[in-house]
Structure formats: C-alpha cells, structure tokens
Design a protein around this motif. Structure first.
Motif, PDB file in Angstrom:
ATOM      1  N   THR A 473       0.832  -1.205   0.000  1.00 26.50           N
ATOM      2  CA  THR A 473       0.000   0.000   0.000  1.00 26.50           C
ATOM      3  C   THR A 473       0.866   1.254   0.000  1.00 26.50           C
ATOM      4  O   THR A 473       0.615   2.210  -0.750  1.00 26.50           O
ATOM      5  CB  THR A 473      -0.929  -0.001   1.227  1.00 26.50           C
ATOM      6  N   LEU A 474       1.888   1.273   0.851  1.00 29.74           N
ATOM      7  CA  LEU A 474       2.786   2.428   0.905  1.00 29.74           C
ATOM      8  C   LEU A 474       3.519   2.636  -0.417  1.00 29.74           C
ATOM      9  O   LEU A 474       3.801   3.774  -0.810  1.00 29.74           O
ATOM     10  CB  LEU A 474       3.788   2.256   2.045  1.00 29.74           C
ATOM     11  N   SER A 475       3.821   1.538  -1.121  1.00 26.85           N
ATOM     12  CA  SER A 475       4.507   1.675  -2.414  1.00 26.85           C
ATOM     13  C   SER A 475       3.605   2.367  -3.433  1.00 26.85           C
ATOM     14  O   SER A 475       4.073   3.177  -4.249  1.00 26.85           O
ATOM     15  CB  SER A 475       4.957   0.303  -2.928  1.00 26.85           C
ATOM     16  N   ILE A 476       2.313   2.068  -3.405  1.00 23.67           N
ATOM     17  CA  ILE A 476       1.368   2.748  -4.297  1.00 23.67           C
ATOM     18  C   ILE A 476       1.316   4.234  -3.973  1.00 23.67           C
ATOM     19  O   ILE A 476       1.337   5.090  -4.868  1.00 23.67           O
ATOM     20  CB  ILE A 476      -0.039   2.118  -4.166  1.00 23.67           C
ATOM     21  N   LEU A 477       1.257   4.547  -2.680  1.00 28.05           N
ATOM     22  CA  LEU A 477       1.222   5.958  -2.270  1.00 28.05           C
ATOM     23  C   LEU A 477       2.480   6.689  -2.716  1.00 28.05           C
ATOM     24  O   LEU A 477       2.422   7.836  -3.159  1.00 28.05           O
ATOM     25  CB  LEU A 477       1.071   6.051  -0.749  1.00 28.05           C
ATOM     26  N   ALA A 478       3.630   6.023  -2.577  1.00 30.04           N
ATOM     27  CA  ALA A 478       4.891   6.644  -2.983  1.00 30.04           C
ATOM     28  C   ALA A 478       4.884   6.980  -4.470  1.00 30.04           C
ATOM     29  O   ALA A 478       5.339   8.063  -4.887  1.00 30.04           O
ATOM     30  CB  ALA A 478       6.061   5.725  -2.642  1.00 30.04           C
ATOM     31  N   VAL A 479       4.370   6.069  -5.292  1.00 28.55           N
ATOM     32  CA  VAL A 479       4.317   6.301  -6.735  1.00 28.55           C
ATOM     33  C   VAL A 479       3.348   7.442  -7.053  1.00 28.55           C
ATOM     34  O   VAL A 479       3.658   8.341  -7.859  1.00 28.55           O
ATOM     35  CB  VAL A 479       3.908   5.015  -7.480  1.00 28.55           C
ATOM     36  N   MET A 480       2.163   7.432  -6.428  1.00 25.68           N
ATOM     37  CA  MET A 480       1.180   8.487  -6.675  1.00 25.68           C
ATOM     38  C   MET A 480       1.736   9.859  -6.300  1.00 25.68           C
ATOM     39  O   MET A 480       1.596  10.825  -7.050  1.00 25.68           O
ATOM     40  CB  MET A 480      -0.099   8.208  -5.871  1.00 25.68           C
ATOM     41  N   LEU A 481       2.356   9.926  -5.131  1.00 25.89           N
ATOM     42  CA  LEU A 481       2.901  11.205  -4.667  1.00 25.89           C
ATOM     43  C   LEU A 481       4.069  11.664  -5.534  1.00 25.89           C
ATOM     44  O   LEU A 481       4.232  12.868  -5.787  1.00 25.89           O
ATOM     45  CB  LEU A 481       3.336  11.085  -3.207  1.00 25.89           C
ATOM     46  N   THR A 482       4.891  10.725  -5.990  1.00 28.07           N
ATOM     47  CA  THR A 482       6.010  11.075  -6.868  1.00 28.07           C
ATOM     48  C   THR A 482       5.491  11.655  -8.184  1.00 28.07           C
ATOM     49  O   THR A 482       6.022  12.645  -8.699  1.00 28.07           O
ATOM     50  CB  THR A 482       6.887   9.842  -7.142  1.00 28.07           C
ATOM     51  N   ARG A 483       4.455  11.047  -8.731  1.00 29.33           N
ATOM     52  CA  ARG A 483       3.874  11.567  -9.964  1.00 29.33           C
ATOM     53  C   ARG A 483       3.336  12.985  -9.783  1.00 29.33           C
ATOM     54  O   ARG A 483       3.353  13.799 -10.709  1.00 29.33           O
ATOM     55  CB  ARG A 483       2.736  10.652 -10.429  1.00 29.33           C
ATOM     56  N   LYS A 484       2.839  13.278  -8.583  1.00 25.04           N
ATOM     57  CA  LYS A 484       2.283  14.597  -8.307  1.00 25.04           C
ATOM     58  C   LYS A 484       3.333  15.579  -7.792  1.00 25.04           C
ATOM     59  O   LYS A 484       3.004  16.721  -7.468  1.00 25.04           O
ATOM     60  CB  LYS A 484       1.152  14.464  -7.268  1.00 25.04           C
ATOM     61  N   ARG A 485       4.594  15.105  -7.663  1.00 23.79           N
ATOM     62  CA  ARG A 485       5.694  15.922  -7.149  1.00 23.79           C
ATOM     63  C   ARG A 485       5.390  16.438  -5.737  1.00 23.79           C
ATOM     64  O   ARG A 485       5.639  17.593  -5.400  1.00 23.79           O
ATOM     65  CB  ARG A 485       5.993  17.099  -8.086  1.00 23.79           C
ATOM     66  N   ARG A 486       4.833  15.557  -4.936  1.00 26.98           N
ATOM     67  CA  ARG A 486       4.551  15.865  -3.538  1.00 26.98           C
ATOM     68  C   ARG A 486       5.662  15.311  -2.652  1.00 26.98           C
ATOM     69  O   ARG A 486       6.427  14.423  -3.071  1.00 26.98           O
ATOM     70  CB  ARG A 486       3.220  15.224  -3.110  1.00 26.98           C
ATOM     71  N   PRO A 487       5.796  15.763  -1.390  1.00 29.23           N
ATOM     72  CA  PRO A 487       6.786  15.194  -0.463  1.00 29.23           C
ATOM     73  C   PRO A 487       6.498  13.714  -0.223  1.00 29.23           C
ATOM     74  O   PRO A 487       5.335  13.326  -0.011  1.00 29.23           O
ATOM     75  CB  PRO A 487       6.582  16.003   0.824  1.00 29.23           C
ATOM     76  N   ILE A 488       7.519  12.867  -0.266  1.00 29.98           N
ATOM     77  CA  ILE A 488       7.294  11.428  -0.097  1.00 29.98           C
ATOM     78  C   ILE A 488       8.038  10.844   1.102  1.00 29.98           C
ATOM     79  O   ILE A 488       7.908   9.650   1.384  1.00 29.98           O
ATOM     80  CB  ILE A 488       7.705  10.646  -1.365  1.00 29.98           C
ATOM     81  N   THR A 489       8.783  11.661   1.839  1.00 34.17           N
ATOM     82  CA  THR A 489       9.573  11.138   2.963  1.00 34.17           C
ATOM     83  C   THR A 489       8.695  10.452   3.995  1.00 34.17           C
ATOM     84  O   THR A 489       9.053   9.390   4.528  1.00 34.17           O
ATOM     85  CB  THR A 489      10.359  12.276   3.640  1.00 34.17           C
ATOM     86  N   ALA A 490       7.537  11.032   4.301  1.00 35.81           N
ATOM     87  CA  ALA A 490       6.640  10.471   5.311  1.00 35.81           C
ATOM     88  C   ALA A 490       6.110   9.103   4.908  1.00 35.81           C
ATOM     89  O   ALA A 490       5.629   8.342   5.760  1.00 35.81           O
ATOM     90  CB  ALA A 490       5.467  11.420   5.567  1.00 35.81           C
ATOM     91  N   ILE A 491       6.196   8.774   3.631  1.00 36.51           N
ATOM     92  CA  ILE A 491       5.730   7.476   3.132  1.00 36.51           C
ATOM     93  C   ILE A 491       6.899   6.529   2.895  1.00 36.51           C
ATOM     94  O   ILE A 491       6.834   5.340   3.246  1.00 36.51           O
ATOM     95  CB  ILE A 491       4.942   7.662   1.816  1.00 36.51           C
ATOM     96  N   VAL A 492       7.980   7.034   2.343  1.00 35.87           N
ATOM     97  CA  VAL A 492       9.101   6.175   1.963  1.00 35.87           C
ATOM     98  C   VAL A 492       9.837   5.606   3.180  1.00 35.87           C
ATOM     99  O   VAL A 492      10.227   4.430   3.179  1.00 35.87           O
ATOM    100  CB  VAL A 492      10.083   6.933   1.045  1.00 35.87           C
ATOM    101  N   LEU A 493      10.023   6.396   4.221  1.00 36.98           N
ATOM    102  CA  LEU A 493      10.726   5.881   5.401  1.00 36.98           C
ATOM    103  C   LEU A 493       9.978   4.712   6.057  1.00 36.98           C
ATOM    104  O   LEU A 493      10.579   3.668   6.344  1.00 36.98           O
ATOM    105  CB  LEU A 493      10.978   7.013   6.407  1.00 36.98           C
ATOM    106  N   PRO A 494       8.661   4.828   6.314  1.00 33.30           N
ATOM    107  CA  PRO A 494       7.931   3.652   6.814  1.00 33.30           C
ATOM    108  C   PRO A 494       7.983   2.479   5.839  1.00 33.30           C
ATOM    109  O   PRO A 494       8.093   1.322   6.257  1.00 33.30           O
ATOM    110  CB  PRO A 494       6.498   4.166   6.983  1.00 33.30           C
TER     111      PRO A 494
END
Length: 565
Positions: A473-494
């Motif tokens: 689930t977190l991997s999907i969020l990371a991809v979505m946020l990366t596509r939107k150029r949003r901060p991803i640290t809060a997702i990638v570290l967990p």
C-alpha cells in the motif's frame, strides 16, 4: 514503573501525533480538498456507496480495522518486555499507521473508490496487481478464519458474553433504521444505543448461555464458527447502512467507552507494572526480538489490513475528502490506544512477577485470555466492578472487535473474488462470490478436524503477510505522490523500514519452519517471501518510471470528473 505514568506518556504521544503530525500529512502531503467530489456522492447507490457522517464512518472504520489483532499481538509481544512493545505501538501509530491509513483512503477516493488491488495495476503494473490479489486473499483468509476461532473460544470460555454479542446485532439494525429511515437525532440515537449495549452486558452477566458439549455433531466451538460464517455471509450482502455501518458505529462508541473504563481503572488503582522493561529471562525457545517484534505487533502499530478496509469499504462512504484525516488517522489512534491498554493490562494486572512469568512461560502464550483476565482484575480494583462483570465487559469488547472485522472481512473477500473472476472474464455476482468465500473459509477452518480451528494453522504467517500488505500500500502511495511531485519522505521511510523487517522476519521464520518440519507453513512462507522480494523490485521500477514522467496534477478519476462537468 507505575502504570499511570506509562499510560499518560502513551496517551500524550498519540494525542500530539493526531493534533500535529496528522495536520502535516493531510495538508502538506495528501493536500485534502473539501471541494473534491468523493465516490460516495459520484456513485451513490444506497448499498456500497453511501455518503456518511464522519463520526459514524469513523466507528465503522475503527472497529473494522481493529479486530482482535491489536489485543493478541501486544499481549504476546510483552514477553520481550513492556518497553519495546510500548515504543513500537506509540511511534508506529504516530509515524506509520496514521500516514498509511489516511493515504489508503485518499488514494482510493481519488480513484473512484477502487480497491488497493485495482490501484496496484494502475500504479505498479499488471504483475503488481496479481501480487496484491494473492496477498490480499491470503490475508483475508487468515483474518476471517482465525477471528472466528477467537470469537468462538471467547463465547465458550466466557458464556456471559453471548447475549451482548448477538444482541448487538439487533441494536445495530434498529440504529440503522433510526438514522437513515427515521432521520432521528444522531447523539440521541448514539446514547440510546450505548445504553442498550451495556444493558445487554449486565443481562448477559446475569444469564450466561452455556452450550452443550455437542450440537448437531459439532463441538460448541465448531458450532459457533459455523453460525458466525452464516451470519457474516448474510451481513456482507446487506446494504452497508442497514447493518455493517451502524453496527460498527455503535460498537466503536461502546468499545471506546470500554477503553475509557479500563484507563480510568488504571488511573484509580495505579497498579505497578510487574513485567520487566526488557526481559532478559526469556523462556527457552523464544525467538529474538528483532525483527519479530515488528510483525508480532502489526495491528496497533501499522497494519496492511487497514489499507484493504480503507479502500474496500471506507473510501466508498467518505462524505468530504477532509474527513479522511479524522476517519483514517484517528482510527489508527483508536487502535493504538487499544494496543497500549493491552500492554498495560497484561504487564500490570498480575500480583507479582512470578504470576506474570507463569502465564508467559513460553513464546505465544498470553493473548486475549491474558488481556481479559488481567484487565478484569484492574477493573475490579479500580472501579469495584465485580470480577465476573469485568470479564464480561472485556470479553465482549474483544468479541465485538473481532466480529466487526469479520463482517467487513467477508465483504472485502467477496470483492477480491469478484476481481479475480474479472481477470478470467467471469465476474461472479455478489451472492456467488460470498458463497465461494464462505465455502473456502469453512474448508480451511475444518481442514484439521471437527473443532473448526484449521484457520489457526496458518495464523503464524499473519504478521508477515499483514506487513507485506502495508508495504504494498505504501509503495502505491509513494508512486502516486512522486507523480504529483509531492513530499514522499513520510511514506518512503515507513515503507523501507517495514520492507526490511518483513524480509528479515520471513527469512527467520523460514528457518524455524524448516527445523520444525512445518511443511505447509514453510511453503506459504516461501511464497510470501517471493512476493516480498517481488514488491521491492516492482516498486523500485514503478518509482523510477514515476520520477521520469511528466508531473501528474490530477488522478485519472479527477480528469474524468472534470471532463463531465
């Protein structure tokens, strides 16, 4: 250490997490928009897509994701000492579970309420979707089978919980009619519902229901398991507003009140924690704390099952996108508080260290029974609630947590069966999908004998499967946020932490099952390990592609919505 100090520190930590960190997650990372048209409004059908008051939806989400796992996991993990369990539950709730749960709601709602399995095909790839479906099906199979065993065991061991357990269904049906058909005032309905539930507990304590040893050729435990699955199958086909949602809502209120009673009892009785902070006198055969602590306590710190629920039912009922912060993050806080209460009860509800060590004489001991018995002693000492009624209250709490999760779990497994059928061009209808789920789950339950406890055979793999689901689930969020150029640290570290711990736990368990000649668990563990490695590769590739793609300001769902206006 005194339990009061630990309680206050734990509550303060998760409260600050909700007040501060959840704001960052909601506003800076996911950028929740109050004007976004949610799937509940876009596809409103009165069955699955129903715009829902955020407090009612929180009750559904909280009780669906909690289940028995945030009791079972911490009640077992304290064998390593209370400090590691305490730190993982509090920090995991704040920095892992909250972001994961809000994110799963956001991702699904931004994509027409689609499930995590479907989203994986869009954001990770076709192979990723197949991986998700395998993991989700295994996870739901474990949850539904094992929770049926937990519930039946409590109904037999604590017969005073039978009346409130089944009476809660009648209360929920009445509440559903009162809210949606009669349009009664929600606070009044809530108050009456809670009073009714506690009246049922008092009634159950006065009139315990003890089944005979054999019913229709089944043991009492097996009989309850069959009844539970028949009920869950029927409940999964009813509109969510009729039973699932009001049952979860009123149970959520009752369960939060029950937690409040437990915490007040701790504050009044001020029991000393008799268990060691870090246990250096572990029973023989107890595995090392790392990495198994992080999969033994899954629910209560971070849980992939939450993503399945969030994208399966909760996202289809979100009224406003900004409600996702309350429903998702505060739902995670509720489960964290349950896990925290379990840690305190199972480490301070004993007279002395020797009594605690007698219960925790080998790894895997404790669980729900330790929570009910130790917590009952605290309620009796703190608020002078009779021991029998104390046990009834806590046993009913545990049963209702597990039962509401089963209700949602069977409905979600029905969705998964439909998705699998869709891949083969033969999507079954709701009734057929539900029948398949019930038959498969009952087959597993009775695969080891007439006691119906076959689901417990694969339960040892729940922790790793659940955490793998969280990583997916977190991997999907990371991809979505990366596509939107949003901060991803809060997702990638967990994501990285969970992946590493899950892989290490899978390898550790692989060696254990080999030495114990547990061939079924060995084979399933190997499959899950392959899936875990697979998700690392697929996620890395998907993230690399996302970085090189043009900025995605809107999801496919948003584009479609704009084109129709």
């Amino acid at each position: 250490m005194n339990s009061v100090m630990l309680t206050l520190i734990g509550i303060a930590m998760v409260a600050l997490g909700y007040l501060l960190y959840s704001h960052y997650i909601a506003n800076r990372v996911f950028r929740l928009d109050p004007d976004f048209e949610t799937p509940a409004h876009e596809f409103e059908d009165g069955v699955d897509y129903v715009p829902t008051n955020k407090y009612v939806l929180w009750g559904h989400h909280f009780t669906s994701v909690a289940g028995a796992a945030p009791i079972v996991g911490p009640a077992i993990a304290v064998i390593w000492g209370w400090l590691p369990a305490f730190l993982w539950v509090t920090l995991g709730t704040i920095f892992f579970a909250g972001a994961h749960d809000v994110g799963a709601l956001w991702a699904s709602a931004r994509n027409k309420g689609q499930s995590i399995g479907t989203l994986s095909g869009r954001y990770i790839g076709g192979r990723g979707r197949n991986l998700f479906l395998v993991v989700i099906f295994l996870l739901l199979l474990m949850v539904n089978s094992a929770f049926a065993v937990v519930i039946s065991g409590l109904l037999v061991s604590t017969p005073t919980a039978v009346i409130p357990t089944w009476g809660a269904i009648v209360v929920a049906l009445c509440i559903g009619q009162a809210i949606y058909r009669l349009k009664w005032n929600l606070p009044v309905v809530s108050l009456v519902g809670v009073i009714a539930l506690y009246a049922l507990m008092i009634l159950g304590d006065r009139f315990p229901i003890v089944l005979p040893d054999t019913i229709l050729g089944l043991t009492a435990n097996a009989f309850w398991i069959v009844v539970l699955f028949i009920y869950a199958g029927i409940a999964s086909l009813l509109p969510v507003w009729m039973l699932l949602q009001p049952r979860d809502y009123i149970n959520g209120l009752q369960l939060f009140i029950g937690l409040g009673i437990l915490y007040v009892s701790i504050l009044v009785s001020r029991p000393e924690i008799v268990a060691p902070a870090v246990n250096s006198n572990l029973p023989e055969g107890t595995p090392g704390i790392a990495p198994l602590l992080f999969v033994t306590i899954a629910c209560g710190a971070v849980s992939g099952f939450h993503g399945v629920v969030a994208s399966g039912t909760s996202s289809k009922q979100i009224d406003k996108e900004t409600d996702e912060r309350f429903v998702g993050y505060f739902g995670a806080v509720g489960e964290g508080l349950l896990a925290l209460g379990t840690i305190i009860a199972t480490t301070s509800g004993f007279a002395a260290l020797a009594d605690w060590e007698e219960v925790y004489k080998e790894f895997g001991e404790g669980g729900v029974t330790a929570f009910v018995e130790a917590g009952g002693q605290i309620l009796n000492a703190g608020l002078a609630i009779p021991t029998s009624l104390s046990s009834t209250i806590l046993a009913t709490m545990a049963v209702l947590f597990a039962a509401t999760t089963m209700d949602t779990g069977v409905r979600l497994q029905r969705y998964v069966v439909s998705e699998i059928g869709e891949l083969f061009g033969r999507k079954p209808n709701a009734a057929v999908s539900t029948l398949i789920v019930i038959v498969v789950t009952l087959a597993l339950s009775f695969s080891t004998g007439a006691d119906g406890e076959g689901g417990m055979v694969i339960w040892p793999l729940f922790g790793t499967t659940n955490q793998l689901m969280a990583a997916l689930t977190l991997s999907i969020l990371a991809v979505m946020l990366t596509r939107k150029r949003r901060p991803i640290t809060a997702i990638v570290l967990p994501l990285l932490f969970i992946l590493v711990m899950t892989l290490l736990a899978l390898v550790t368990q692989l060696g254990q099952y080999w030495s114990q000649q547990e061939w079924l668990l060995l084979a399933l563990d190997a499959i899950i390990l392959v899936c875990a490695v697979w998700v690392v590769l697929e996620s890395a590739l998907a993230l690399a592609r996302a970085r090189n793609e043009p900025e995605d300001d809107e999801t496919p769902a948003e584009s479609t919505m704009k084109s129709t206006k």
